[in-house]
Write an enzyme that holds these catalytic residues in place. Structure first.
Site, mmCIF file in Angstrom:
data_model
loop_
_atom_site.group_PDB
_atom_site.id
_atom_site.type_symbol
_atom_site.label_atom_id
_atom_site.label_comp_id
_atom_site.label_asym_id
_atom_site.label_seq_id
_atom_site.Cartn_x
_atom_site.Cartn_y
_atom_site.Cartn_z
ATOM 1 N N LYS A 1 0.907 -1.276 -0.199
ATOM 2 C CA LYS A 1 0.015 0.008 0.024
ATOM 3 C C LYS A 1 0.831 1.178 0.010
ATOM 4 C CE LYS A 1 -3.856 -2.040 2.460
ATOM 5 N NZ LYS A 1 -3.316 -3.132 3.425
ATOM 6 N N ARG A 2 1.860 1.387 0.575
ATOM 7 C CA ARG A 2 2.820 2.367 0.846
ATOM 8 C C ARG A 2 3.576 2.980 -0.379
ATOM 9 N NH1 ARG A 2 5.630 0.544 5.791
ATOM 10 N NH2 ARG A 2 7.213 2.126 5.235
ATOM 11 N N MET A 3 3.741 1.938 -1.703
ATOM 12 C CA MET A 3 4.024 2.295 -2.704
ATOM 13 C C MET A 3 3.535 3.068 -3.363
ATOM 14 S SD MET A 3 7.002 0.110 -2.573
ATOM 15 C CE MET A 3 7.651 0.040 -4.211
ATOM 16 N N LYS A 4 2.196 3.519 -3.025
ATOM 17 C CA LYS A 4 0.997 4.192 -3.610
ATOM 18 C C LYS A 4 0.883 4.145 -5.272
ATOM 19 C CE LYS A 4 1.318 8.197 -0.310
ATOM 20 N NZ LYS A 4 2.633 7.816 0.420
ATOM 21 N N ASN B 1 9.083 -0.871 1.053
ATOM 22 C CA ASN B 1 7.840 -0.858 1.291
ATOM 23 C C ASN B 1 7.260 0.482 0.679
ATOM 24 O OD1 ASN B 1 7.295 -3.049 2.987
ATOM 25 N ND2 ASN B 1 8.659 -2.192 4.359
#
Length: 251
Positions: free
Chosen positions: A20-23, A234
């Site tokens: 998710k944090r890779m956007k 991440n």
């Protein structure tokens, strides 16, 4: 050693997450690091250690992952829904069939884990006749990593996830990298005992340590002399940092 690795070792690479944090909607392991996918580094280092049977546990946009990695000579297991690392390995078991040799379990987003460390992990499990060997690192700032709790003989008592740890355990600077070598014969019955009674309602692979201990089995830990080997990716920032580290290693 390499013939023995070829015939008696398999690897499961955990690669199901979105990150998710890779956007980005792209599966995390398909982000490019230099001219290769993130997961390619892990696949190549496992191959160089002599392991031929490699299973990728995939989930998010798994058709795209299969298409992009179709020519890598790996097998796939599909994890839908994704209910933790223990669940991911449970999903890989049918692909392994009756295999009962050494099983490496590695993360698809840890590109700096070296071939020599992979071999060292295998050798430690065999030499100590442990049910599992866990790769650990010592960090000045151990952050939210799972902590390594050892007994007086130096073997593992437990791996405690940060969110489930008390203040004493959070003081420990030795942490779990998420890389393991298991005796698959010992792992199979223990995987079936995993429960999801924790803060995330997930099946943690780390809980196997306590279950092995209950059975009177040893779990050993190998401390990597390069803390960067434990780094996962991440976020886009971490991907950029990883590119810098890989360039430095090549020098």
């Amino acid at each position: 050693m390499n013939d023995s690795i070829k015939n008696n070792t398999a690897a499961v690479i955990l690669a199901a997450g979105l990150g998710k944090r890779m956007k980005s909607d792209l599966p995390k392991i398909l982000h490019k690091l230099g001219d290769k996918y993130l997961v390619d580094y892990v696949i190549e280092n496992v191959r160089q250690a002599g392991v031929e049977k490699i299973i990728l546990v995939i989930g998010h946009k798994y058709e795209l992952v299969q298409e992009k990695l179709d020519d890598r000579g790996v097998e796939f297991a599909i994890q839908q829904p994704q209910m933790g690392t223990g669940h991911a390995v449970q999903i890989a078991m049918p692909v392994l069939g009756n295999f009962d040799g050494d099983l490496l379990v590695l993360c698809g987003d840890m590109p700096l884990i070296s071939t020599s460390t992979i071999v060292g992990l295998l050798e430690m499990r065999q030499k100590t006749e442990s049910a599992a060997a866990v790769l650990t690192v010592r960090l000045d700032d151990p952050g939210s990593y799972g902590r390594i709790v050892r007994n007086q003989d130096g073997y593992l008592e437990a791996i405690v996830e940060y969110r489930d740890a008390d203040d004493n355990i959070r003081q420990i600077d030795e942490v779990n990298t998420g890389a393991y070598c298991f005796s698959n014969r010992e792992l199979k019955p223990v995987l079936k005992q995993l429960k999801s009674e924790n803060a995330q309602s997930e099946y943690y692979l780390t809980d196997t340590v306590a279950l092995f201990r209950e059975r009177g089995l040893k779990v050993s830990a190998l401390i990597s002399d390069n803390p960067n080997e434990g780094l996962g990716v991440n976020s886009k920032e971490e991907l950029t940092m990883m590119e810098t580290l890989i360039k430095e290693q090549k020098k």
